[in-house]
Write a protein that holds these residues in place. Sequence first.
Motif, PDB file in Angstrom:
ATOM      1  N   SER A 347      35.891  32.203  89.017  1.00  0.00           N
ATOM      2  CA  SER A 347      35.151  31.262  88.182  1.00  0.00           C
ATOM      3  C   SER A 347      35.783  31.062  86.804  1.00  0.00           C
ATOM      4  CB  SER A 347      33.728  31.756  88.010  1.00  0.00           C
ATOM      5  OG  SER A 347      33.724  32.919  87.210  1.00  0.00           O
ATOM      6  N   ILE A 348      35.360  29.993  86.157  1.00  0.00           N
ATOM      7  CA  ILE A 348      35.778  29.720  84.780  1.00  0.00           C
ATOM      8  C   ILE A 348      35.435  30.923  83.906  1.00  0.00           C
ATOM      9  CG2 ILE A 348      35.304  28.258  82.783  1.00  0.00           C
ATOM     10  CD1 ILE A 348      34.648  26.018  84.740  1.00  0.00           C
ATOM     11  N   LYS A 349      34.223  31.432  84.099  1.00  0.00           N
ATOM     12  CA  LYS A 349      33.762  32.559  83.279  1.00  0.00           C
ATOM     13  C   LYS A 349      34.692  33.761  83.424  1.00  0.00           C
ATOM     14  CE  LYS A 349      30.437  35.201  84.773  1.00  0.00           C
ATOM     15  NZ  LYS A 349      29.106  35.535  85.309  1.00  0.00           N
ATOM     16  N   GLU A 350      34.974  34.137  84.664  1.00  0.00           N
ATOM     17  CA  GLU A 350      35.820  35.320  84.882  1.00  0.00           C
ATOM     18  C   GLU A 350      37.217  35.106  84.325  1.00  0.00           C
ATOM     19  OE1 GLU A 350      35.753  36.896  88.856  1.00  0.00           O
ATOM     20  OE2 GLU A 350      33.581  36.645  88.986  1.00  0.00           O
ATOM     21  N   ASN A 351      37.730  33.875  84.458  1.00  0.00           N
ATOM     22  CA  ASN A 351      39.063  33.606  83.938  1.00  0.00           C
ATOM     23  C   ASN A 351      39.105  33.732  82.423  1.00  0.00           C
ATOM     24  OD1 ASN A 351      41.363  32.718  85.781  1.00  0.00           O
ATOM     25  ND2 ASN A 351      39.594  31.745  86.720  1.00  0.00           N
ATOM     26  N   ILE A 352      38.079  33.188  81.780  1.00  0.00           N
ATOM     27  CA  ILE A 352      38.089  33.220  80.316  1.00  0.00           C
ATOM     28  C   ILE A 352      37.933  34.652  79.799  1.00  0.00           C
ATOM     29  CG2 ILE A 352      36.843  32.499  78.225  1.00  0.00           C
ATOM     30  CD1 ILE A 352      36.340  29.829  79.537  1.00  0.00           C
ATOM     31  N   ILE A 384      35.236  21.746  77.649  1.00  0.00           N
ATOM     32  CA  ILE A 384      35.662  21.866  79.044  1.00  0.00           C
ATOM     33  C   ILE A 384      34.633  21.147  79.913  1.00  0.00           C
ATOM     34  CG2 ILE A 384      36.090  23.455  80.952  1.00  0.00           C
ATOM     35  CD1 ILE A 384      36.828  25.569  78.814  1.00  0.00           C
ATOM     36  N   LYS A 385      35.105  20.181  80.684  1.00  0.00           N
ATOM     37  CA  LYS A 385      34.156  19.424  81.511  1.00  0.00           C
ATOM     38  C   LYS A 385      33.977  20.112  82.864  1.00  0.00           C
ATOM     39  CE  LYS A 385      35.219  15.072  79.298  1.00  0.00           C
ATOM     40  NZ  LYS A 385      36.651  14.948  78.976  1.00  0.00           N
ATOM     41  N   THR A 395      38.950  24.160  90.902  1.00  0.00           N
ATOM     42  CA  THR A 395      38.329  22.865  91.195  1.00  0.00           C
ATOM     43  C   THR A 395      38.434  21.898  90.017  1.00  0.00           C
ATOM     44  OG1 THR A 395      36.174  23.591  90.384  1.00  0.00           O
ATOM     45  CG2 THR A 395      36.619  23.958  92.712  1.00  0.00           C
ATOM     46  N   LEU A 396      38.901  22.385  88.867  1.00  0.00           N
ATOM     47  CA  LEU A 396      38.966  21.523  87.687  1.00  0.00           C
ATOM     48  C   LEU A 396      40.223  20.662  87.685  1.00  0.00           C
ATOM     49  CD1 LEU A 396      37.959  24.132  84.961  1.00  0.00           C
ATOM     50  CD2 LEU A 396      36.481  22.498  86.122  1.00  0.00           C
ATOM     51  N   SER A 397      40.193  19.590  86.886  1.00  0.00           N
ATOM     52  CA  SER A 397      41.384  18.760  86.716  1.00  0.00           C
ATOM     53  C   SER A 397      42.396  19.519  85.852  1.00  0.00           C
ATOM     54  CB  SER A 397      41.009  17.456  86.040  1.00  0.00           C
ATOM     55  OG  SER A 397      40.685  17.706  84.679  1.00  0.00           O
ATOM     56  N   GLN A 402      43.820  23.586  81.779  1.00  0.00           N
ATOM     57  CA  GLN A 402      44.591  24.015  80.626  1.00  0.00           C
ATOM     58  C   GLN A 402      43.658  24.461  79.490  1.00  0.00           C
ATOM     59  OE1 GLN A 402      47.406  24.893  80.612  1.00  0.00           O
ATOM     60  NE2 GLN A 402      48.726  24.228  78.973  1.00  0.00           N
ATOM     61  N   LYS A 403      42.503  23.776  79.374  1.00  0.00           N
ATOM     62  CA  LYS A 403      41.550  24.178  78.345  1.00  0.00           C
ATOM     63  C   LYS A 403      40.962  25.551  78.665  1.00  0.00           C
ATOM     64  CE  LYS A 403      40.007  19.524  77.169  1.00  0.00           C
ATOM     65  NZ  LYS A 403      38.789  18.676  77.273  1.00  0.00           N
ATOM     66  N   VAL A 404      40.780  25.859  79.948  1.00  0.00           N
ATOM     67  CA  VAL A 404      40.276  27.190  80.313  1.00  0.00           C
ATOM     68  C   VAL A 404      41.298  28.249  79.892  1.00  0.00           C
ATOM     69  CG1 VAL A 404      39.640  28.713  82.221  1.00  0.00           C
ATOM     70  CG2 VAL A 404      38.834  26.352  82.203  1.00  0.00           C
ATOM     71  N   VAL A 405      42.581  27.958  80.142  1.00  0.00           N
ATOM     72  CA  VAL A 405      43.619  28.913  79.734  1.00  0.00           C
ATOM     73  C   VAL A 405      43.593  29.108  78.216  1.00  0.00           C
ATOM     74  CG1 VAL A 405      46.076  29.425  79.727  1.00  0.00           C
ATOM     75  CG2 VAL A 405      45.077  28.276  81.684  1.00  0.00           C
TER      76      VAL A 405
END
Lengths: 500, 309
Positions: A347-352, A384-385, A395-397, A402-405
């Motif tokens: 997930s986005i959360k775990e990545n961040i 982040i959309k 699943t993100l564009s 890149q914003k998650v990174v």
Amino acid sequence: MEQYRLEVKNLHKRFPGVYAVKGVSFSIAPGEVHALVGENGAGKSTLMKMITGEYIPDEGEVYHNGALVKAKSVADSQKNGIAMIHQELAPLPDMTISENIFLGQEIMKGKFLNHREMDRRTAEILKEYGMEFDPRTKVRKLSVAQIQMLEIIKAVRRNADVIIMDEPTSSLADEETKKLFEIIADLKAKQVAIIYISHRLEEILKITDRITVLRDGEYIKTVPASGVTQGELIEMMVGRTLDNRYPKEEVPVGRPVFEVRNLCRKGVFEDISFTVKAGEILGFCGLVGAGRSEIMNAIFGLDKLDSGQIFVDGREIKVKGPQDAIANKIAMVSEDRKIYGLVLNRSIKENISLPNLAEHHKSLFINKAKEVREVKEYEAALNIKCANIDVAAGTLSGGNQQKVVLAKWLLSQPKVLILDEPTRGIDVGAKFEIYKMMGELAKKGMAIIMISSELPEVMGMSDRILCVSGGKITGEYNRGDILSGKVTQESLLHSALQEV
Amino acid sequence: MKQSKVEFFRKYGILLVLVAMWVILLCVSPTFRTVNNAVNILRQVSVNGILAIAMTFVIMTGGIDLTVGSLVAVAGVIGGSIIVANPGNWILGIAAALIVCALFGAMNGFFVAFLDVPAFVATLAGQTIARGFAYVYSDGKPYTMASKTFSAIGKGMTPIIIFLIIFVLCHILLSMTKFGRYIYATGGNSKAAAASGIRVRQVLMKVYVMAGLLSGIAGIVLAARTNSGQPAVGTGFETDAIAAAVIGGTSMTGGIGTIPGTLVGILIIGTLNNGLNLLNVSSYWQQIIKGIIILGAVCFDISSKKLSK
């Protein structure tokens, strides 16, 4: 009467929940280079997939040399003479150049392959395209640019008269891009029609004849490249004006935060020394393979250093692996976000929170409330959309990935932020947001290092620029020189190409 | 509304399969309705359930552990030999068995994590080495134990309680700790995990040691239940463990899976074995049916996941 090579009439495509392409029409004459521009998600890929037969349109027709085509598969459209050079190239790395070129059309001698004849012809073709290679070289050994060339050769050999190029220059350095443009001019002369998809507007204006703009799946306009400016194109793409492409903030530069002395990795780079100050953006330019990314990887601990010293806030640090760099408040947004940046199926959360768990959660357990609070803060700050922070990062564009990174590294509150090609392959809107974010970070006193192959980006965003060639620093320029026009793209390119 | 339905199936689809099996068996088999039978199923799955949990951790890192069945035998013969020689000292027997199994796990981990040997190959070799070790150590003969205290570990509710404690601890480890996160990240993309400062090799090493240890516990429970440590026991146990993990939603490419999912997986396998016996299906046919149900369950799971995309 002039006949179009390719004519697309009123194409529609709907997916469950998404109306991807809403009635797009355009046409390309023989020998025309036609650009297709639009933000990520504007419908460019879906449109191309309908032309190459990967998708079947819900409505509308495709005419090729005046005849209606009903391609049901990529193989069909290839037979018709429509070829696509994909953004992510897919050659067979362990086969030779000659085997790749003749794949599916092997020359036979009785029941057996006639390797000698195929190699001989391959040598001829390679010479024609100015590539000095043994036909028996494994494709694995070629650079991205050379593989791309190989794909174009294959398309032309199949007598393709429509070639679609998807972001062909995104991983090429300037010199290689020049070569590609020569090939395109050559194809043009042979009356091949080219559809050119790119986010790089300068090059589009330089090499294409006409430009079709898409936005949110809709056809906006087709304009001649000679009568339009970048600003106008961007306005058509995003539906509003971006008054300044590089929103550079002038930040007073503070004390030195980061310094390296005499870094060396045998055969890759040597004698690299530089300093970055608080609030400063230090740009690195040079060709792909010149050693820029390799230097940063070594600083961050992904590669080994043979010798040299690294200082943060004047204190020498030892970096044995990324964990040491992170502990010393160095963060790196890597060049390849899918390999080094994200765990795509998590997930986005775990990545961040991944690089920050060790410092932000001191006990064995993760403080979930704290984690969600921190992640949401950065999700909002970076705009982040996403549906929610529990969806998989994959699943993100591209722009949102890149914003998650960026978010995961900003959460670590680094003193030194290394950005390696931070805007590669992402659309104008997301690029702009990343530039603005860089400005805000610099204002807060972060020392920022940015590697970029796009010279206008380096020149637009940097306070100081270092050029790297052959693993050595070959030039240094400051912002004053750039603003006064003393340093131009040409002079940067000159240092980047300098023989060492 | 529709989206939430799809989400529900994606998350709980495999649980529905288990419930459906229970409903059918409750209707057709009077024996299945008894408490005794339910306890039976749980006791039967406890050994394989512990192995399935071990397997889940390893698969989650993108690897596989084919040694778990052999380690069941290793634990049995090591523990057995000590307890036969000295029935009062069963604690020493258990401790020695677990240490040896953890060492075998460390061997797997060393080759996979530090020498980059593919997990399939490293643990395939480990499987035959451990099996051979069990035979050499015991000279091919079973140890029959007479310790009442030791055999209590395998009787009544004890195996079930051991299994449930391991289940809860492992679930907490994976879902609530930093180490659990590191396992997911390592399996999902080890390069990105390393670039985020995670010591990927250490994570892998720990996971293989843990798998060895858990296999040892499973081996002790089995030895206690049968009052004997046998070198031939546990052959093929890795298949049920892999099947349970996969049915439970663990991705063979790593990075995805949960311990409760694996619990559902092992319960499906246990219910199936038990139900087919109750329905007097021949053991030959049972194997075919089991394979079909595994395929069916996984296809169901995959299609429900596709729906949600």
